[in-house]
Motif scaffolding. Structure first.
Motif, PDB file in Angstrom:
ATOM      1  N   PRO A 113      15.050 -24.727  66.086  1.00 27.37           N
ATOM      2  CA  PRO A 113      15.242 -23.468  67.090  1.00 27.37           C
ATOM      3  C   PRO A 113      14.753 -23.146  68.454  1.00 27.37           C
ATOM      4  CG  PRO A 113      13.893 -23.386  65.039  1.00 27.37           C
ATOM      5  CD  PRO A 113      14.219 -24.564  65.247  1.00 27.37           C
TER       6      PRO A 113
ATOM      7  N   ARG B  25      13.641 -17.540  64.014  1.00 28.16           N
ATOM      8  CA  ARG B  25      14.262 -18.751  63.084  1.00 28.16           C
ATOM      9  C   ARG B  25      13.731 -19.984  62.906  1.00 28.16           C
ATOM     10  NH1 ARG B  25      18.891 -18.242  67.289  1.00 28.16           N
ATOM     11  NH2 ARG B  25      19.744 -16.229  66.873  1.00 28.16           N
TER      12      ARG B  25
ATOM     13  N   THR C  79      19.565 -15.218  61.157  1.00 33.75           N
ATOM     14  CA  THR C  79      18.079 -15.390  61.257  1.00 33.75           C
ATOM     15  C   THR C  79      18.544 -14.555  63.329  1.00 33.75           C
ATOM     16  OG1 THR C  79      17.941 -16.670  59.591  1.00 33.75           O
ATOM     17  CG2 THR C  79      16.598 -15.409  61.056  1.00 33.75           C
TER      18      THR C  79
ATOM     19  N   LYS D 280      15.944 -14.264  66.277  1.00 40.40           N
ATOM     20  CA  LYS D 280      15.988 -15.899  67.571  1.00 40.40           C
ATOM     21  C   LYS D 280      14.366 -15.261  67.026  1.00 40.40           C
ATOM     22  CE  LYS D 280      18.984 -16.337  71.291  1.00 40.40           C
ATOM     23  NZ  LYS D 280      19.274 -16.071  72.186  1.00 40.40           N
TER      24      LYS D 280
ATOM     25  N   PRO E 161      20.634 -19.711  61.912  1.00 40.96           N
ATOM     26  CA  PRO E 161      20.545 -18.859  63.158  1.00 40.96           C
ATOM     27  C   PRO E 161      21.748 -18.018  63.467  1.00 40.96           C
ATOM     28  CG  PRO E 161      19.836 -20.958  64.006  1.00 40.96           C
ATOM     29  CD  PRO E 161      21.072 -21.050  62.142  1.00 40.96           C
TER      30      PRO E 161
ATOM     31  N   GLU F 112      17.876 -21.492  70.922  1.00 39.91           N
ATOM     32  CA  GLU F 112      16.182 -20.631  71.281  1.00 39.91           C
ATOM     33  C   GLU F 112      17.169 -20.295  72.750  1.00 39.91           C
ATOM     34  OE1 GLU F 112      13.956 -17.729  71.132  1.00 39.91           O
ATOM     35  OE2 GLU F 112      14.382 -18.980  69.673  1.00 39.91           O
TER      36      GLU F 112
ATOM     37  N   ASN G 284      13.771 -21.954  59.738  1.00 38.67           N
ATOM     38  CA  ASN G 284      14.238 -23.264  60.131  1.00 38.67           C
ATOM     39  C   ASN G 284      12.959 -23.759  59.359  1.00 38.67           C
ATOM     40  OD1 ASN G 284      15.901 -25.444  60.812  1.00 38.67           O
ATOM     41  ND2 ASN G 284      14.437 -26.348  62.091  1.00 38.67           N
TER      42      ASN G 284
ATOM     43  N   THR H  91      17.954 -16.608  53.436  1.00 35.12           N
ATOM     44  CA  THR H  91      17.174 -18.029  53.381  1.00 35.12           C
ATOM     45  C   THR H  91      17.442 -18.888  52.933  1.00 35.12           C
ATOM     46  OG1 THR H  91      16.016 -16.595  55.767  1.00 35.12           O
ATOM     47  CG2 THR H  91      16.327 -18.929  55.279  1.00 35.12           C
TER      48      THR H  91
END
Length: 470
Positions: A386, A176, A171, A173, A168, A390, A180, A8
């Motif tokens: 997110p 996230r 990664t 859900k 995203p 989502e 983030n 990340t």
């Protein structure tokens, strides 16, 4: 369930270079427009909104284009490559145009009169009027400056959505918000480096209101290129995106993280669509408030309060950096919506206190105010994006990233223009009060959001997810 932090962080270098650019842009462009060209705050606000006008159309477009593109490098990396190169080159050229205008200004008494004006609002306004007269006598440098500025902004707009959508992409859900947080942490690091650079170049010093900025911008571009090189070399976009999809399918992440299967189907249901609209409305409102401060703070701090703007912004960034990871963890425990509402309260409170700070207030009082604003903004920012993605179905992350930026950039079109007109009436009265009102309104819209939140993390079979670094 564990986030792959190394992966990340590497993805976050794209946001690192983006944030470095925008920190420099917000620091120097309004100062150039007012001090070098003499534009009133309202006109300066219109020019400052150009990036947001372009972004409303370009960010959704390039987000969707990157969803559908495919190359040896992946979906997002080609946009980041070409956009960064074009932005760096045109940003340097922009300063050369400014140097020409400065050469014209230096042949007059304007620099000496500005230095003599000190904190006197009336005298500063008179010097700006003289500078505007010089600009209107030969508007060609301003026309060329705005033309090159458009090139810079177009280049930046081509890759912002693809860069943000990459997190995203790689990664799952439920992670996230934490992801983030890391992305925003990397962005804050880029912003802090540029703020420190501004202190080294003494941008906020009164005697430097008419300094040449090419050297400063070259250093900013070097920071951007450093992040760019690390990103291009280290990020394995296609491999990591494929592994994320495999993990999602293998572990049934969608069903465990979303109680009503919000990501299924081509269209959102009415309830999900209503929540999406309310989230985007909230994003627009808090960005109107936040951007009205950030787009003109370098001018307000130096010309109205007589403060060094870099120090307070570094405090805000440092507070945000400390907050990003804890905020992501809190959201995974109590949910994104509640965390965002807490952040809105903190940001509104900080701006409310800012209304009572005057030129006679000791400058150190501004530090806790901006620390609170930094924590509040981090709390909001980590969780709002997110919540939007989502609700996206597989393959539409870039499109929904574009929706998010359409809301935020539309707000940032309104913010500098509307606030600029109010600042021309009284910058001292309206600077923080305008921001306080709009941030407070976002609390109301966010209260009615019902979807896009996250459930508390589940343990067990998911604990080892993302443990490998390769």
């Amino acid at each position: 369930m564990k986030l792959n932090y190394k992966r990340t962080i590497l993805v976050g270098f794209a946001f690192f270079l983006i944030s470095a650019f925008w920190q420099a842009y917000d620091a120097i462009i309004p100062r150039i427009l007012t001090n070098h060209f003499g534009l009133p705050q309202s006109w300066s606000g219109i020019v400052m909104s150009l990036d947001n006008i372009l972004a409303v159309f370009m960010l959704p477009l390039f987000g969707a284009l990157s969803d559908k593109s495919e190359s040896r490098l992946g979906k997002r990396k080609p946009f980041i490559f070409f956009g960064t190169v074009a932005a760096v080159i045109s940003f340097v050229i922009l300063t050369l145009v400014d140097n020409y205008q400065l050469a014209r200004v230096s042949l007059t008494s304007i620099p000496e009169e500005m230095a003599a004006a000190g904190k006197n609002d009336v005298m500063i306004a008179e010097v700006w009027d003289k500078t505007l007269e010089l600009t209107l006598a030969n508007p060609l440098p301003l026309i060329i400056f705005i033309g090159v500025l458009l090139v810079v902004l177009i280049a930046m707009a081509t890759f912002r959505s693809p860069a943000v959508a990459l997190m995203p992409d790689v990664t799952v859900k439920p992670l996230r918000s934490k992801g983030n947080a890391i992305i925003n942490l990397m962005g804050a690091a880029g912003g802090v480096l540029v703020l420190v650079l501004g202190m080294i170049f003494k941008l906020s010093a009164t005697e430097n209101k008419h300094m040449e900025l090419t050297g400063y911008v070259l250093c900013v571009c070097a920071i951007m290129l450093l992040g760019f090189i690390v990103f291009m070399v280290a990020v394995k976009e296609k491999k990591w995106a494929r592994e994320m999809q495999e993990d999602t399918e293998r572990l049934g992440i969608d069903e465990q993280s979303q109680p009503v299967n919000e990501n299924k189907g081509v269209k959102l249901g009415k309830a999900q669509l209503r929540s999406l609209m309310l989230i985007l409305a909230s994003v627009a409102l808090w960005y109107v408030g936040y951007n009205s401060v950030t787009s003109k703070y370098s001018v307000y701090a130096t010309d109205i309060l007589g403060f060094s703007y870099e120090g307070t912004l570094i405090v805000a960034q440092a507070a945000a950096i400390i907050s990003y990871i804890p905020v992501g963890a809190v959201a995974s425990k109590i949910g994104r919506k509640k965390t965002i509402l807490a952040g809105i309260v903190m940001l509104a409170a900080a701006f409310l206190v800012g209304n009572f700070i005057t030129p006679t207030t000791p400058s150190f009082v501004m530090y806790p105010v901006f620390a609170l604003a930094g924590i509040g903004w981090a709390t909001i920012n980590v969780n709002s994006f997110p919540m939007v993605v989502e609700l996206a179905k597989a393959g539409d992350v870039g499109k929904y990233t574009g929706y998010y930026y359409t809301a935020s950039m539309s707000a940032q079109i309104v913010a500098p223009i509307l606030s600029g007109f109010l600042y021309d009436i009284s910058m001292r009265i309206f600077f923080f009060s305008f921001a306080t009102l709009f941030v407070a309104l976002s609390f109301v819209t966010m209260l009615f959001v019902k979807h896009g939140d996250s459930r508390p993390e589940k343990q067990g079979a998911l604990e080892s997810l993302g443990a490998d670094d390769d």
